[in-house]
Write a protein that holds these residues in place. Structure first.
Motif, short mmCIF file in Angstrom:
data_model
loop_
_atom_site.label_atom_id
_atom_site.label_comp_id
_atom_site.label_asym_id
_atom_site.label_seq_id
_atom_site.Cartn_x
_atom_site.Cartn_y
_atom_site.Cartn_z
N SER A 67 -10.35 20.65 -75.20
CA SER A 67 -9.45 19.60 -75.69
C SER A 67 -9.09 18.62 -74.56
O SER A 67 -8.61 17.52 -74.81
CB SER A 67 -8.18 20.21 -76.27
OG SER A 67 -7.63 21.09 -75.31
N HIS A 68 -9.33 19.01 -73.31
CA HIS A 68 -9.03 18.12 -72.18
C HIS A 68 -10.29 17.50 -71.57
O HIS A 68 -10.23 16.84 -70.54
CB HIS A 68 -8.29 18.88 -71.08
CG HIS A 68 -6.89 19.24 -71.45
ND1 HIS A 68 -5.97 18.30 -71.87
CD2 HIS A 68 -6.25 20.44 -71.50
CE1 HIS A 68 -4.82 18.90 -72.14
NE2 HIS A 68 -4.97 20.19 -71.94
N CYS A 69 -11.43 17.75 -72.22
CA CYS A 69 -12.68 17.18 -71.70
C CYS A 69 -12.97 15.84 -72.38
O CYS A 69 -12.77 15.69 -73.58
CB CYS A 69 -13.86 18.12 -71.98
SG CYS A 69 -13.82 19.59 -70.94
N HIS A 70 -13.40 14.88 -71.59
CA HIS A 70 -13.77 13.55 -72.12
C HIS A 70 -15.29 13.43 -72.02
O HIS A 70 -15.86 13.61 -70.94
CB HIS A 70 -13.13 12.44 -71.29
CG HIS A 70 -11.64 12.56 -71.20
ND1 HIS A 70 -10.78 12.07 -72.15
CD2 HIS A 70 -10.85 13.14 -70.26
CE1 HIS A 70 -9.54 12.33 -71.82
NE2 HIS A 70 -9.54 12.97 -70.66
N ALA A 114 -13.50 26.75 -73.70
CA ALA A 114 -13.32 26.04 -72.43
C ALA A 114 -14.68 25.87 -71.75
O ALA A 114 -15.58 26.69 -71.95
CB ALA A 114 -12.37 26.81 -71.53
N LEU A 115 -14.76 24.81 -70.98
CA LEU A 115 -15.95 24.60 -70.16
C LEU A 115 -15.78 25.43 -68.89
O LEU A 115 -14.71 25.36 -68.25
CB LEU A 115 -16.03 23.10 -69.82
CG LEU A 115 -17.14 22.62 -68.92
CD1 LEU A 115 -18.49 22.88 -69.55
CD2 LEU A 115 -16.96 21.12 -68.68
N LYS A 116 -16.80 26.22 -68.55
CA LYS A 116 -16.69 27.07 -67.35
C LYS A 116 -17.47 26.41 -66.22
O LYS A 116 -18.59 25.93 -66.42
CB LYS A 116 -17.30 28.44 -67.61
CG LYS A 116 -16.37 29.36 -68.38
CD LYS A 116 -16.79 30.81 -68.25
CE LYS A 116 -18.05 31.11 -69.06
NZ LYS A 116 -18.44 32.52 -68.96
N ILE A 117 -16.86 26.40 -65.03
CA ILE A 117 -17.54 25.79 -63.88
C ILE A 117 -17.46 26.76 -62.69
O ILE A 117 -16.36 27.12 -62.25
CB ILE A 117 -16.85 24.46 -63.47
CG1 ILE A 117 -16.75 23.50 -64.66
CG2 ILE A 117 -17.59 23.80 -62.32
CD1 ILE A 117 -15.84 22.31 -64.41
N ASN A 118 -18.61 27.15 -62.19
CA ASN A 118 -18.63 27.96 -60.96
C ASN A 118 -18.59 27.01 -59.76
O ASN A 118 -19.37 26.05 -59.71
CB ASN A 118 -19.89 28.82 -60.90
CG ASN A 118 -19.89 29.83 -62.04
OD1 ASN A 118 -18.84 30.41 -62.36
ND2 ASN A 118 -21.03 30.01 -62.67
N ALA A 119 -17.69 27.26 -58.83
CA ALA A 119 -17.56 26.35 -57.70
C ALA A 119 -17.08 27.10 -56.46
O ALA A 119 -16.63 28.25 -56.54
CB ALA A 119 -16.59 25.23 -58.06
N HIS A 120 -17.16 26.43 -55.33
CA HIS A 120 -16.86 26.98 -54.02
C HIS A 120 -15.72 26.14 -53.41
O HIS A 120 -15.79 24.91 -53.42
CB HIS A 120 -18.16 26.85 -53.19
CG HIS A 120 -18.06 27.39 -51.82
ND1 HIS A 120 -18.13 28.74 -51.54
CD2 HIS A 120 -17.91 26.76 -50.63
CE1 HIS A 120 -18.03 28.91 -50.25
NE2 HIS A 120 -17.89 27.72 -49.67
#
Ligand SMILES: Nc1ncnc2c1ncn2[C@@H]1O[C@H](COP(=O)(O)OP(=O)(O)OP(=O)(O)O)[C@@H](O)[C@H]1O
Length: 378
Positions: free
Chosen positions: A355-358, A303-309
């Motif tokens: 699998s859900h990333c374009h 999975a792609l990991k994204i740190n966010a606020h």
């Protein structure tokens, strides 16, 4: 019956190229929607199909018939406009039936005085009224038969316009944003009615809209247009799940798809927030898109990991729409169906299954993901 083929059709107005070498095959009996932002050339394409405008170059054919050599009347199509285009001085009945009996009468029979004196002209009118009433009944407007358009609501007027188009039994229906003037509830119910009409009549519908909900819910296929070209032609599921261009991905889906700019690490590998994505994404990737519903707060592999606020949490009943911002100032929207403790100001990590990333290149074109599983190096 035969498909309609447009080949390398170009249309310019002065210095503006409105349709640019556009090719399209419209399958006989399908519900095809032309979807795109204002000014992309949708209505112009419809006018070319109706014969109201000629192209500068290119061909429009139906089997071995050259449609460009035919007048609008010979093309056997009916058009329904956003503005209804009803005759204000005529009753609903006359609005529906006049085009029908005018079509079947000789020039002499059409003259107002002769029309009522000639028995055969009166027969044409009677037959047209019988057919018109049947259609009016189907559309639920029979009780309005003697009213004038000024005494109708917007939805009723659009039904009259639909009835007038249907009564001639054309082989091609052209719709130019027919629901744009109506309120949201009426749009939704007429959307379903138009789709049902298509299924009952089994003829070709070409429908112009800039409303992706309309396009997704009604169409067999959608042509997404931009700047006089077709970016993608496909079923609603193909358009949504496999967008071939980032602008197609951005045009369909609500809330809108998120885009992340992909950077390069010191070795030239694709990376985002320090993750090495080089094993997962093609070397030419410029952006990754993911739909709001595909984000999860549960850690997962590949999975792609994204740190966010968290900026905002909106409750909509069944789900919550969360607006976030990343340290790079990228705004994101995700939709979660359960996360009781999420609050504005929280810092979190999102996981987006690969699998859900374009993946898109710098021209916006879709790239196929690499099949090598990722070991996300944080
Ligand atoms: N008769 C005309 N003369 C000059 N320019 C025109 C004419 N008709 C359309 N255009 C221009 O062609 C472009 C495409 O217009 P068109 O109506 O096909 O777009 P559209 O995608 O249907 O947009 P909308 O959703 O706003 O109706 C626009 O820039 C418009 O200003």
């Amino acid at each position: 019956m035969t498909d309609i083929e447009l080949t390398a059709v170009t249309k310019t107005y002065g210095a503006t190229t409105v349709l640019n070498e556009l090719s399209l095959s419209i399958k006989n009996g399908e519900f095809l929607t032309l979807l795109g932002a204002s000014g992309c050339g949708k209505s112009t394409l419809l006018k070319l199909l109706a014969g109201l405008e000629p192209p500068d170059s290119g061909e429009i054919r139906k089997g071995n018939i050259n449609l460009l050599a035919q007048t609008p009347a010979e093309r056997d199509c009916a058009m329904v406009f956003q503005s209804y285009a009803l005759y204000p001085h005529m009753t609903v009945g006359d609005n529906i039936c006049t085009p029908l009996y005018m079509n079947t009468m000789s020039f002499m029979q059409r003259l107002p005085g002769v029309r009522w004196l000639s028995p055969s002209a009166r027969k044409h009118i009677r037959t047209a009224h019988e057919q018109g009433r049947k259609i009016a009944k189907t559309l639920g407007i029979e009780h309005l038969w003697s009213r004038k358009p000024a005494a109708l609501s917007g939805g009723q007027r659009q039904r009259v316009a639909l009835a007038r188009a249907m009564v001639r039994r054309p082989s091609l229906f052209l719709f130019d944003e027919p629901l744009s003037n109506l309120d949201a509830n009426l749009r939704q119910s007429l959307r379903a009615e138009i789709r049902q009409l298509h299924d009952e009549l089994s003829v070709t519908f070409v429908y112009v809209t800039h409303d992706q909900h309309e396009a997704m819910s009604m169409s067999d296929r959608i042509a997404v247009m931009k700047n006089g070209r077709i970016l993608q032609l496909g079923t609603p599921a193909e358009i949504y799940d496999q967008p071939q261009h980032r602008d197609v991905a951005a045009f369909v889906g609500a809330p809108r798809i998120n885009f992340l700019p992909i950077t390069r690490d010191s070795q030239g590998r694709a990376s985002f927030q320090g993750q090495n994505l080089g094993q997962m994404l093609p070397a030419t990737v410029a952006e990754v898109g993911f739909r709001p519903h595909t984000a999860s707060l549960k850690p997962q592999a590949n999975a792609l990991k994204i740190n966010a606020h968290v900026v905002l949490v909106e409750y909509t009943g069944a789900e919550r729409i969360v607006t976030l911002t990343t340290p790079e100032n990228i705004n994101l929207t995700i939709v979660l169906d359960s996360e009781p403790n999420l609050r504005t100001g929280d810092d979190l990590t999102l996981f987006i299954p690969m699998s859900h990333c374009h993946a898109f290149d710098s021209e916006g074109l879709r790239l196929m993901p690499l099949c090598v599983p990722l070991s996300c190096a944080a």
